[in-house]
Motif scaffolding. Structure first.
Motif, PDB file in Angstrom:
ATOM      1  N   TYR A 125     -79.474  69.992  36.097  1.00 16.96           N
ATOM      2  CA  TYR A 125     -78.758  70.687  37.171  1.00 16.96           C
ATOM      3  C   TYR A 125     -79.410  70.347  38.505  1.00 16.96           C
ATOM      4  CZ  TYR A 125     -76.567  74.729  39.566  1.00 16.96           C
ATOM      5  OH  TYR A 125     -75.838  75.568  40.402  1.00 16.96           O
ATOM      6  N   GLN A 126     -78.620  69.844  39.443  1.00 14.47           N
ATOM      7  CA  GLN A 126     -79.165  69.504  40.754  1.00 14.47           C
ATOM      8  C   GLN A 126     -79.123  70.707  41.681  1.00 14.47           C
ATOM      9  OE1 GLN A 126     -77.149  66.481  43.052  1.00 14.47           O
ATOM     10  NE2 GLN A 126     -78.578  66.689  44.773  1.00 14.47           N
TER      11      GLN A 126
ATOM     12  N   LEU B  25     -79.345  79.841  35.998  1.00 14.55           N
ATOM     13  CA  LEU B  25     -79.517  78.545  35.357  1.00 14.55           C
ATOM     14  C   LEU B  25     -79.877  78.700  33.888  1.00 14.55           C
ATOM     15  CD1 LEU B  25     -81.353  76.690  38.247  1.00 14.55           C
ATOM     16  CD2 LEU B  25     -78.915  76.795  37.733  1.00 14.55           C
TER      17      LEU B  25
ATOM     18  N   LEU C  70     -76.680  79.512  32.189  1.00 16.44           N
ATOM     19  CA  LEU C  70     -75.837  78.318  32.120  1.00 16.44           C
ATOM     20  C   LEU C  70     -76.274  77.417  30.970  1.00 16.44           C
ATOM     21  CD1 LEU C  70     -73.500  76.860  33.588  1.00 16.44           C
ATOM     22  CD2 LEU C  70     -75.221  75.776  35.048  1.00 16.44           C
TER      23      LEU C  70
ATOM     24  N   VAL D 168     -78.907  75.014  31.093  1.00 24.51           N
ATOM     25  CA  VAL D 168     -79.354  73.670  31.444  1.00 24.51           C
ATOM     26  C   VAL D 168     -80.760  73.413  30.911  1.00 24.51           C
ATOM     27  CG1 VAL D 168     -77.879  73.625  33.467  1.00 24.51           C
ATOM     28  CG2 VAL D 168     -80.257  74.364  33.713  1.00 24.51           C
TER      29      VAL D 168
ATOM     30  N   ILE E  87     -83.975  71.139  35.942  1.00 25.64           N
ATOM     31  CA  ILE E  87     -83.501  71.270  37.317  1.00 25.64           C
ATOM     32  C   ILE E  87     -84.077  70.116  38.120  1.00 25.64           C
ATOM     33  CG2 ILE E  87     -83.328  72.750  39.344  1.00 25.64           C
ATOM     34  CD1 ILE E  87     -84.339  75.075  37.572  1.00 25.64           C
TER      35      ILE E  87
ATOM     36  N   TYR F  50     -75.339  65.349  34.249  1.00 27.31           N
ATOM     37  CA  TYR F  50     -75.821  66.008  35.465  1.00 27.31           C
ATOM     38  C   TYR F  50     -74.750  66.945  36.001  1.00 27.31           C
ATOM     39  CZ  TYR F  50     -79.970  63.113  35.735  1.00 27.31           C
ATOM     40  OH  TYR F  50     -81.184  62.523  35.466  1.00 27.31           O
ATOM     41  N   VAL F  51     -75.181  68.117  36.447  1.00 28.24           N
ATOM     42  CA  VAL F  51     -74.296  69.117  37.039  1.00 28.24           C
ATOM     43  C   VAL F  51     -74.800  69.382  38.453  1.00 28.24           C
ATOM     44  CG1 VAL F  51     -73.440  71.490  36.897  1.00 28.24           C
ATOM     45  CG2 VAL F  51     -73.817  70.167  34.797  1.00 28.24           C
ATOM     46  N   TYR F  52     -73.964  69.139  39.446  1.00 31.91           N
ATOM     47  CA  TYR F  52     -74.343  69.423  40.828  1.00 31.91           C
ATOM     48  C   TYR F  52     -74.017  70.871  41.158  1.00 31.91           C
ATOM     49  CZ  TYR F  52     -74.298  69.348  45.933  1.00 31.91           C
ATOM     50  OH  TYR F  52     -74.515  69.631  47.266  1.00 31.91           O
ATOM     51  N   GLN F  53     -74.951  71.557  41.786  1.00 33.73           N
ATOM     52  CA  GLN F  53     -74.787  72.987  42.030  1.00 33.73           C
ATOM     53  C   GLN F  53     -73.409  73.280  42.630  1.00 33.73           C
ATOM     54  OE1 GLN F  53     -78.075  73.772  44.842  1.00 33.73           O
ATOM     55  NE2 GLN F  53     -76.545  73.950  46.458  1.00 33.73           N
TER      56      GLN F  53
ATOM     57  N   GLU G 134     -70.130  74.028  38.578  1.00 29.88           N
ATOM     58  CA  GLU G 134     -69.880  74.990  37.505  1.00 29.88           C
ATOM     59  C   GLU G 134     -69.076  76.189  37.993  1.00 29.88           C
ATOM     60  OE1 GLU G 134     -73.691  76.785  39.229  1.00 29.88           O
ATOM     61  OE2 GLU G 134     -72.578  74.891  39.265  1.00 29.88           O
TER      62      GLU G 134
ATOM     63  N   TYR H 262     -68.178  76.062  31.554  1.00 32.03           N
ATOM     64  CA  TYR H 262     -69.446  75.318  31.546  1.00 32.03           C
ATOM     65  C   TYR H 262     -70.462  75.974  30.626  1.00 32.03           C
ATOM     66  CZ  TYR H 262     -68.790  71.640  35.051  1.00 32.03           C
ATOM     67  OH  TYR H 262     -68.406  70.505  35.712  1.00 32.03           O
TER      68      TYR H 262
END
Length: 550
Positions: free
Chosen positions: A16-17, A44, A47, A49, A52, A374-377, A380, A462
């Motif tokens: 997660y970014q 997070l 979620l 992940v 980070i 990768y998930v960009y903030q 989600e 997500y």
């Protein structure tokens, strides 16, 4: 990452970014910070992940949102302190979440002590050897040393003024003038960054994300760019020696420390060179990110990605958005669903409902493919690109450097909405300063609180997808097999017993035989999969076939 996968964490992780300025504001100044991140780690964790990645949080004049670094061994006061960063790493580890920090090796800030000394010392300052200072062309040296075009567009050389007030040499900056390029031919530069890696690994971080990883080495003869000739500063072979040295450092530390490169490279073979077993562990897959919402184009991108990674044994990565590109909810709602910096313009007609439906399907596609995701903030939450930021509030240098043609990257960097019905949506504490970029009022339905518990929300999609991915031995790192499918439909199988279908056509298609529906990106029509919808199914193993296996 599936618990059945015994390989290194980075091979199948969901990463997660966090863009620190825009994640959460703990001290009320309208800018996100480490205190805010620490207060929202529960999000997070929920979620699901695995890691980070923090965009730069170092001391910086912020000419380019922190990518102009003045000191890689400290934290900018706007974000907090080094002690807070160390506490954040420890708290994330306590939740089972690894951490990745951003390192920017191509350039530094013009406020960096090295550059300040290079200016103050005049033409004979030894610090000038750490950069690319060159005399100008022409009788008076008033012409730039080259006509190279920068990564933001525009000129790449700025002339200095000598201590006595006379015009001086020029210095190279592939990005903004406030970001002078470092000279990687100098052993002092190499030693400095090797020490920076150790500094952060010693503090427990699990990985390093390398900004502009292919630009470090330049041709010292300063040739102009010419078609058919090697580029003077992109992807020169000497860069690989640097990463082999870095890999040796990472391998000295326990716990599978990872090096992850930002490598914009259209040539897939050249891209794979960065991922050889003694170089970087992984690199971002921009081919997939920029791909059109089209079944044949996506399949070609997936096949090309997997085939490029296979010979070097590296895991693929799947990325839909980041802090530099138009959010994919917006891209997928347009007639042209690709991404290109050159084509980015304001005022493009966008169907956000269509874009959201496609983004939901894309999430299930990317999270089901072999490798890391990768998930960009904010993705989600289904956030879209904010395209009506007032001109006077824009901060991205791309906006001005393009002559106000390119809207810049601020639209994907707007602070996240957490709670409440109006801005700042819990981004900052009550009574705080306004967020550094304005949030759309329509985001009241996109807050974390509004979506939590709503089974139809992007956030719950997500959460469920990542939960299934972590539990299912078929997902994460591994292999996949394409299945026969109607035109406009992608269907692939992951062993054991997992199938993903994505319908990119304009008609509903029947589901294949299955024993269970694990997750769908939108409502199904009995046994039909509607357009712009994806589904995960529990299925029997397919009959082995030749072509199509990846």
């Amino acid at each position: 990452m599936s618990p059945a996968d015994d390989g290194p964490w980075w091979r199948g992780a969901v990463i997660y970014q966090v863009y620190p300025r825009s994640f959460a504001d703990g001290d009320g100044d309208g800018v996100g910070d480490i205190a805010g991140i620490r207060s929202r780690l529960d999000h997070l964790s929920a979620l699901g992940v695995d890691a980070i990645w923090f965009s730069p949080w170092y001391p910086s004049p912020m000419a380019d949102a922190g990518y102009d670094v003045a000191d890689h061994r400290d934290i900018d006061p706007v974000f907090g302190t080094l002690a807070e960063a160390e506490a954040l790493v420890a708290e994330a580890h306590a939740l089972g979440i690894r951490t990745i920090v951003d390192v920017v090796p191509n350039h530094c800030s013009d406020a960096h002590p090295w550059f300040q000394a290079a200016l103050a010392g005049g033409p004979d300052a030894p610090e000038r050897e750490l950069f690319w200072f060159r005399p100008g062309r022409g009788p008076n040296g008033d012409q730039r040393p080259t006509d190279w075009v920068g990564e933001f567009g525009g000129e790449t050389w700025t002339r200095t003024v000598n201590p006595d007030g006379t015009p001086g040499d020029w210095y190279l900056h592939l990005f903004a003038p406030e970001q002078p390029d470092l000279n990687w031919d100098h052993p002092g530069v190499r030693a400095e960054f090797e020490d920076i890696l150790r500094f952060w690994f010693d503090r427990g971080v699990d990985g390093i994300r390398i900004d502009s990883a292919g630009l470090l080495v330049k041709d010292g003869t300063l040739p102009e760019t010419r078609p058919g000739r090697p580029h003077p500063f992109r992807d020169l072979d000497g860069v690989h020696e640097i990463y082999r040295d870095w890999r040796r450092i990472a391998d000295e530390y326990p716990g599978d420390r990872a090096l992850i490169g930002e490598v914009w490279m259209p040539d897939r073979q050249r891209f794979a060179n960065y991922l050889r077993p003694d170089e970087l562990h992984a690199a971002f897959n921009f081919d997939f990110l920029g791909c059109a919402w089209d079944a044949s184009a996506l399949r070609e991108s997936i096949d090309g990605t997997l085939s490029a990674h296979a010979p070097v044994g590296a895991p693929a990565t799947w990325v839909l958005s980041n802090h530099d590109v138009t959010r994919h909810v917006t891209r997928y709602g347009r007639a042209d669903t690709t991404f290109s910096f050159a084509a980015k313009r304001e005022g493009t007609p966008t169907d956000l409902e269509l874009g959201t439906r496609r983004a939901r399907a894309a999430a299930l596609l990317s999270l089901s493919l072999p490798g890391a995701a990768y998930v960009y903030q904010g993705e989600e939450l289904g956030l879209w690109e904010v395209e009506d930021i007032p001109y006077e509030l824009r901060q991205d240098p791309m906006w001005e450097r393009s002559g106000r043609v390119d809207p810049g990257r601020d639209g994907c960097r707007v602070p996240l909405p957490w709670t409440g019905d109006e801005p700042p949506f819990g981004f900052s504490p009550d009574g705080a300063a306004a967020p550094w970029l304005p949030q759309p009022a329509d985001w009241k339905d996109r807050t974390v609180r509004a979506q939590t518990g709503d089974a139809t929300s992007m956030l719950e999609l997500y959460r469920m997808a990542i939960r299934i991915r972590r539990a299912d031995p078929a997902l994460g790192d591994g292999t996949m097999t394409w299945l026969p499918a109607p035109d406009g439909v992608l269907a692939h199988h992951r062993r054991p017993g997992f199938t993903c279908l994505v319908n990119l056509s304009d008609v509903a298609v029947p589901l294949p035989p299955h024993t269970e529906r694990l997750l769908a990106s939108g409502p199904l029509d009995d046994d039909l999969l509607p357009p712009d919808t994806a589904v995960w199914l529990r299925t029997a193993e397919p009959t082995p076939a030749g072509p199509g296996t990846a």
